[in-house]
Design a protein around this motif. Structure first.
Motif, PDB file in Angstrom:
ATOM      1  N   ILE A  57       0.870  -1.177   0.000  1.00  0.00           N
ATOM      2  CA  ILE A  57       0.000   0.000   0.000  1.00  0.00           C
ATOM      3  C   ILE A  57       0.908   1.229   0.000  1.00  0.00           C
ATOM      4  CG2 ILE A  57      -1.844   1.257   1.165  1.00  0.00           C
ATOM      5  CD1 ILE A  57      -2.651  -1.517   0.145  1.00  0.00           C
ATOM      6  N   TRP A  58       0.646   2.148  -0.927  1.00  0.00           N
ATOM      7  CA  TRP A  58       1.516   3.308  -1.157  1.00  0.00           C
ATOM      8  C   TRP A  58       0.712   4.596  -1.092  1.00  0.00           C
ATOM      9  CZ3 TRP A  58       1.098   7.219  -4.664  1.00  0.00           C
ATOM     10  CH2 TRP A  58       2.213   8.032  -4.891  1.00  0.00           C
ATOM     11  N   SER A  59       1.361   5.662  -0.645  1.00  0.00           N
ATOM     12  CA  SER A  59       0.767   6.988  -0.746  1.00  0.00           C
ATOM     13  C   SER A  59       1.861   8.039  -0.586  1.00  0.00           C
ATOM     14  CB  SER A  59      -0.333   7.192   0.302  1.00  0.00           C
ATOM     15  OG  SER A  59      -1.044   8.398   0.044  1.00  0.00           O
ATOM     16  N   ARG A  60       1.446   9.290  -0.677  1.00  0.00           N
ATOM     17  CA  ARG A  60       2.378  10.414  -0.552  1.00  0.00           C
ATOM     18  C   ARG A  60       1.662  11.553   0.167  1.00  0.00           C
ATOM     19  NH1 ARG A  60       3.539  14.931  -4.242  1.00  0.00           N
ATOM     20  NH2 ARG A  60       5.609  15.770  -3.752  1.00  0.00           N
ATOM     21  N   THR A  61       2.407  12.253   0.988  1.00  0.00           N
ATOM     22  CA  THR A  61       1.870  13.421   1.665  1.00  0.00           C
ATOM     23  C   THR A  61       2.715  14.653   1.317  1.00  0.00           C
ATOM     24  OG1 THR A  61       1.113  14.258   3.818  1.00  0.00           O
ATOM     25  CG2 THR A  61       3.170  12.990   3.790  1.00  0.00           C
ATOM     26  N   ASP A  62       2.453  15.760   1.996  1.00  0.00           N
ATOM     27  CA  ASP A  62       3.117  17.012   1.617  1.00  0.00           C
ATOM     28  C   ASP A  62       4.067  17.548   2.680  1.00  0.00           C
ATOM     29  OD1 ASP A  62       1.206  17.669   3.504  1.00  0.00           O
ATOM     30  OD2 ASP A  62       0.507  19.472   2.466  1.00  0.00           O
ATOM     31  N   ARG A  63       4.364  16.736   3.713  1.00  0.00           N
ATOM     32  CA  ARG A  63       5.213  17.206   4.822  1.00  0.00           C
ATOM     33  C   ARG A  63       5.689  15.990   5.609  1.00  0.00           C
ATOM     34  NH1 ARG A  63       0.267  20.219   7.643  1.00  0.00           N
ATOM     35  NH2 ARG A  63      -0.223  20.408   5.428  1.00  0.00           N
ATOM     36  N   PRO A  64       6.632  16.158   6.497  1.00  0.00           N
ATOM     37  CA  PRO A  64       7.008  15.036   7.357  1.00  0.00           C
ATOM     38  C   PRO A  64       5.798  14.551   8.157  1.00  0.00           C
ATOM     39  CG  PRO A  64       8.660  16.766   7.487  1.00  0.00           C
ATOM     40  CD  PRO A  64       7.494  17.344   6.744  1.00  0.00           C
ATOM     41  N   ASN A  73     -12.018  -6.553   5.766  1.00  0.00           N
ATOM     42  CA  ASN A  73     -12.654  -7.322   4.696  1.00  0.00           C
ATOM     43  C   ASN A  73     -14.038  -6.810   4.345  1.00  0.00           C
ATOM     44  OD1 ASN A  73     -10.921  -9.890   6.233  1.00  0.00           O
ATOM     45  ND2 ASN A  73     -10.609  -9.451   4.065  1.00  0.00           N
ATOM     46  N   ASP A  74     -14.429  -5.674   4.923  1.00  0.00           N
ATOM     47  CA  ASP A  74     -15.710  -5.073   4.564  1.00  0.00           C
ATOM     48  C   ASP A  74     -15.544  -3.561   4.525  1.00  0.00           C
ATOM     49  OD1 ASP A  74     -17.134  -3.882   7.282  1.00  0.00           O
ATOM     50  OD2 ASP A  74     -15.670  -5.487   7.656  1.00  0.00           O
ATOM     51  N   GLU A  75     -16.390  -2.903   3.741  1.00  0.00           N
ATOM     52  CA  GLU A  75     -16.265  -1.458   3.551  1.00  0.00           C
ATOM     53  C   GLU A  75     -16.568  -0.673   4.814  1.00  0.00           C
ATOM     54  OE1 GLU A  75     -17.248   0.241  -0.557  1.00  0.00           O
ATOM     55  OE2 GLU A  75     -18.570  -1.512  -0.440  1.00  0.00           O
ATOM     56  N   ALA A  76     -17.268  -1.269   5.751  1.00  0.00           N
ATOM     57  CA  ALA A  76     -17.565  -0.586   7.014  1.00  0.00           C
ATOM     58  C   ALA A  76     -16.381  -0.637   7.973  1.00  0.00           C
ATOM     59  CB  ALA A  76     -18.796  -1.200   7.669  1.00  0.00           C
ATOM     60  N   PHE A  77     -15.326  -1.350   7.607  1.00  0.00           N
ATOM     61  CA  PHE A  77     -14.102  -1.472   8.412  1.00  0.00           C
ATOM     62  C   PHE A  77     -14.388  -2.046   9.802  1.00  0.00           C
ATOM     63  CE2 PHE A  77     -12.680   1.233   5.031  1.00  0.00           C
ATOM     64  CZ  PHE A  77     -11.352   0.888   4.849  1.00  0.00           C
ATOM     65  N   LYS A  78     -15.312  -3.008   9.860  1.00  0.00           N
ATOM     66  CA  LYS A  78     -15.544  -3.698  11.128  1.00  0.00           C
ATOM     67  C   LYS A  78     -14.337  -4.587  11.425  1.00  0.00           C
ATOM     68  CE  LYS A  78     -20.569  -3.827  10.541  1.00  0.00           C
ATOM     69  NZ  LYS A  78     -21.757  -4.703  10.350  1.00  0.00           N
ATOM     70  N   ASN A  79     -13.939  -4.609  12.665  1.00  0.00           N
ATOM     71  CA  ASN A  79     -12.779  -5.409  13.092  1.00  0.00           C
ATOM     72  C   ASN A  79     -11.538  -5.107  12.252  1.00  0.00           C
ATOM     73  OD1 ASN A  79     -14.352  -6.878  15.054  1.00  0.00           O
ATOM     74  ND2 ASN A  79     -15.195  -8.061  13.342  1.00  0.00           N
ATOM     75  N   ALA A  80     -11.368  -3.827  11.956  1.00  0.00           N
ATOM     76  CA  ALA A  80     -10.248  -3.424  11.110  1.00  0.00           C
ATOM     77  C   ALA A  80      -8.919  -3.592  11.830  1.00  0.00           C
ATOM     78  CB  ALA A  80     -10.416  -1.972  10.681  1.00  0.00           C
ATOM     79  N   HIS A  81      -7.892  -3.918  11.069  1.00  0.00           N
ATOM     80  CA  HIS A  81      -6.520  -3.922  11.562  1.00  0.00           C
ATOM     81  C   HIS A  81      -5.895  -2.560  11.265  1.00  0.00           C
ATOM     82  CE1 HIS A  81      -6.458  -8.282  12.248  1.00  0.00           C
ATOM     83  NE2 HIS A  81      -7.169  -8.367  11.130  1.00  0.00           N
ATOM     84  N   PHE A 110     -10.359  -3.960   1.873  1.00  0.00           N
ATOM     85  CA  PHE A 110     -10.588  -2.517   1.861  1.00  0.00           C
ATOM     86  C   PHE A 110      -9.561  -1.869   2.772  1.00  0.00           C
ATOM     87  CE2 PHE A 110     -14.557  -4.657   0.946  1.00  0.00           C
ATOM     88  CZ  PHE A 110     -14.995  -4.003  -0.186  1.00  0.00           C
ATOM     89  N   TYR A 111      -8.992  -0.762   2.328  1.00  0.00           N
ATOM     90  CA  TYR A 111      -7.987  -0.086   3.151  1.00  0.00           C
ATOM     91  C   TYR A 111      -8.196   1.424   3.094  1.00  0.00           C
ATOM     92  CZ  TYR A 111      -5.429   0.839  -1.250  1.00  0.00           C
ATOM     93  OH  TYR A 111      -5.067   1.255  -2.506  1.00  0.00           O
ATOM     94  N   ASN A 129      -9.483   6.285   0.767  1.00  0.00           N
ATOM     95  CA  ASN A 129      -9.811   4.858   0.748  1.00  0.00           C
ATOM     96  C   ASN A 129      -9.375   4.186  -0.536  1.00  0.00           C
ATOM     97  OD1 ASN A 129     -11.183   5.729   3.047  1.00  0.00           O
ATOM     98  ND2 ASN A 129     -12.881   4.323   2.700  1.00  0.00           N
ATOM     99  N   GLY A 130      -9.075   2.903  -0.415  1.00  0.00           N
ATOM    100  CA  GLY A 130      -8.762   2.083  -1.576  1.00  0.00           C
ATOM    101  C   GLY A 130      -9.235   0.663  -1.350  1.00  0.00           C
TER     102      GLY A 130
END
Length: 526
Positions: A57-64, A73-81, A110-111, A129-130
């Motif tokens: 999983i990759w992303s970029r931000t604009d500052r430190p 495993n679901d879009e509601a992020f139940k029991n998310a890690h 879902f992440y 989200n992705g």
């Protein structure tokens, strides 16, 4: 890229390290409400290098800021890690990644990604989200897309036209992953604000300082990669479809090879050492893509990805180890004739030999038989850039590597090998058969060419007859005006689908808006 740069990437983006530092269940951290105080995420999110039960999983931000990732495993992020990821720092142009493992195959993951400001921990970005889907088992079809050639010949992001609208067309097919076959950027291709088309209308580009000149510094190359994420279609596609990426020439400079010095006939460059430019380009490419860095060889681009019993993908690197471009007529396979180089050639043979998947897809950033002359002003006439030398005879030069690969596949009865590629800025489908070839010691196979994604349309090129190509489809007419703009809709991608029941692979070629232009079903060899 130097060993030090590779270590920097491994140490700052550290695939896998975030997972070891702390993975826990829990709710997202509280957000503050002042938007301008929060870290921003101008490039959205991206996944890639999926294999087995793993994904980057990759992303970029604009500052430190520290990368925070949740997945479920679901879009509601139940029991998310939740993973507390690495810091995004200037050393990687504020890019960061985590390596997720233990994901469930055959169903969506879902992440969402946030960044926490290093100086103000209460300032946390909005979530982006992705999702991704890891193929698994034998009960579900596999679908993937392939293409290449993005933002070339001065054709950039035209928002009036719809931007890189081909990404939206590919997204509608819901592919499990996308093979980007190279020329992700055109580091040697500046983009102007406006271009006058043949009919007198104006093509309007988004412009940035990095795209106003040829890339020579690390910042220039980073700016080229960042430019493509300005397109909303690409960001939406990247959030839903994992990428497998390789490079070709324009990530550095047109038709480059290791050790090359840019000649005086090319006036745009102050930095003329291609090894220096390639080091900047490789580092920026690793920073701006969801690569899983090889801990034993941080510079390595060639790699293999497993999608279970139906498919494995072999991503080649036809830039890092090649000999210099030449008339391509060497009579023995030496360093001058190298295209993959001995270590990569041996790796490919052994990886194919070990594969137990029904289909073996070789992603080559250049086509096998399409003749690609090197027309740079600082090279002699009669110099060739790709595998083929245009003499239609027995294998010579780089063709000797192809002959060795094809012979190995036949000797070991390796079944169901298909090649996908791009580079030439038009699409094609070719069936290779020994009955029509000068070199005959191989099993018949297919090669499919995609592209361009958003670049000038060229071709069709001459086709070398050494390996018996039977060209079944070409997407552009003979005698076509070269460098046609995306406004003429001659932009192309491929879709491959593997049927879980029959194991047949259907490959289709599509235009910029998704219209099917050619389709073939290939039944697997038992």
């Amino acid at each position: 890229m130097t060993a030090g740069a590779g270590a920097l990437l491994g140490g700052t983006a550290l695939p896998g390290m975030a997972h070891e530092q702390g993975q826990e269940q829990g709710q997202a951290p509280a957000l503050i409400t002042a938007d301008k105080a929060r870290p921003q995420m101008p490039c959205g999110v991206m996944s890639g290098d999926i294999t087995g039960n793993k994904a980057i999983i990759w992303s970029r931000t604009d500052r430190p800021a520290r990368m925070l990732v949740e997945y479920a495993n679901d879009e509601a992020f139940k029991n998310a890690h939740r993973i507390t990821g690495p810091m995004a720092l200037p050393g990687t142009d504020y890019t960061a990644r985590v390596d997720l493992s233990g994901l469930r195959t055959g169903q969506p993951t879902f992440y969402r990604v946030r960044f926490q400001d290093a100086q103000n921990p209460s300032a946390i970005s909005e979530a982006v989200n992705g999702s991704l889907l890891l193929p698994g088992g034998t009960q579900r079809d596999i679908c993937f897309a392939f293409s290449g050639d993005e933002a070339g010949q001065g054709w950039g992001i035209n928002e009036v036209f719809g931007g890189y609208r081909i990404y939206e067309s590919m997204r509608r097919f819901k592919p499990d992953f996308f093979i980007h076959s190279g020329d992700q950027i055109y580091a040697d291709g500046p983009i102007q604000a406006q271009v006058t088309l043949d009919d007198g209308s104006i093509w309007n580009n988004l412009v940035t300082s990095a795209k106003s000149k040829v890339a020579e510094t690390l910042e220039d190359y980073r700016g080229n990669f960042a430019y493509n994420f300005m397109d909303a279609n690409k960001r939406r596609f990247a959030a839903e479809v994992p990428f497998l990426v390789q490079w070709d020439d324009h990530e550095v400079r047109n038709n480059w090879y290791p050790g090359q010095q840019i000649g005086e006939a090319e006036k745009r460059y102050q930095q003329r050492d291609l090894n220096t430019l390639a080091g900047h380009a490789r580092r920026a490419m690793f920073e701006y893509n969801p690569y899983r860095i090889n801990q034993h060889d941080p510079d390595r681009i060639y790699r293999m990805f497993s999608y279970g019993p139906m498919l494995e993908v072999f991503m080649l690197d036809e830039r890092s180890y090649r000999g210099k471009n030449s008339p391509n007529l060497q009579t023995e396979l030496n360093e001058d004739a190298a295209f993959l180089g001995k270590p990569q050639l041996q790796w490919l043979k052994q990886a194919l030999l070990r594969s137990h998947s029904t289909w073996k897809v070789i992603a080559s950033d250049m086509p096998i038989s399409i003749v690609v002359p090197d027309l740079n002003p600082d090279v002699p006439k009669g110099t060739y850039e790709a595998w083929a030398n245009g003499d239609n005879g027995k294998p010579l030069g780089r063709e000797l590597e192809i002959a060795e690969i094809l012979k190995f596949i036949k000797q070991h009865n390796i079944k169901n090998v298909v090649w996908v590629t791009a580079d030439v800025h038009y699409a094609a489908a070719t069936y290779y058969t020994p009955e029509k070839a000068r070199f005959t010691d191989f099993k018949p196979f297919w090669e499919f060419v995609g592209g361009p994604l958003n670049a000038g349309t060229f071709g069709p090129n001459e086709v070398d007859q050494t390996f018996g190509p039977d060209v079944k489809y070409v997407s552009v007419p003979q005698g076509m005006k070269q460098n046609r703009s995306p406004a003429e809709l001659l932009q192309f991608f491929g879709i491959a689908k593997i049927d879980a029941k029959t194991r047949a692979m259907t490959v289709s070629i599509h235009d910029i808006d998704g219209k099917s232009l050619y389709k073939v079903e290939i039944n697997p060899e038992a």
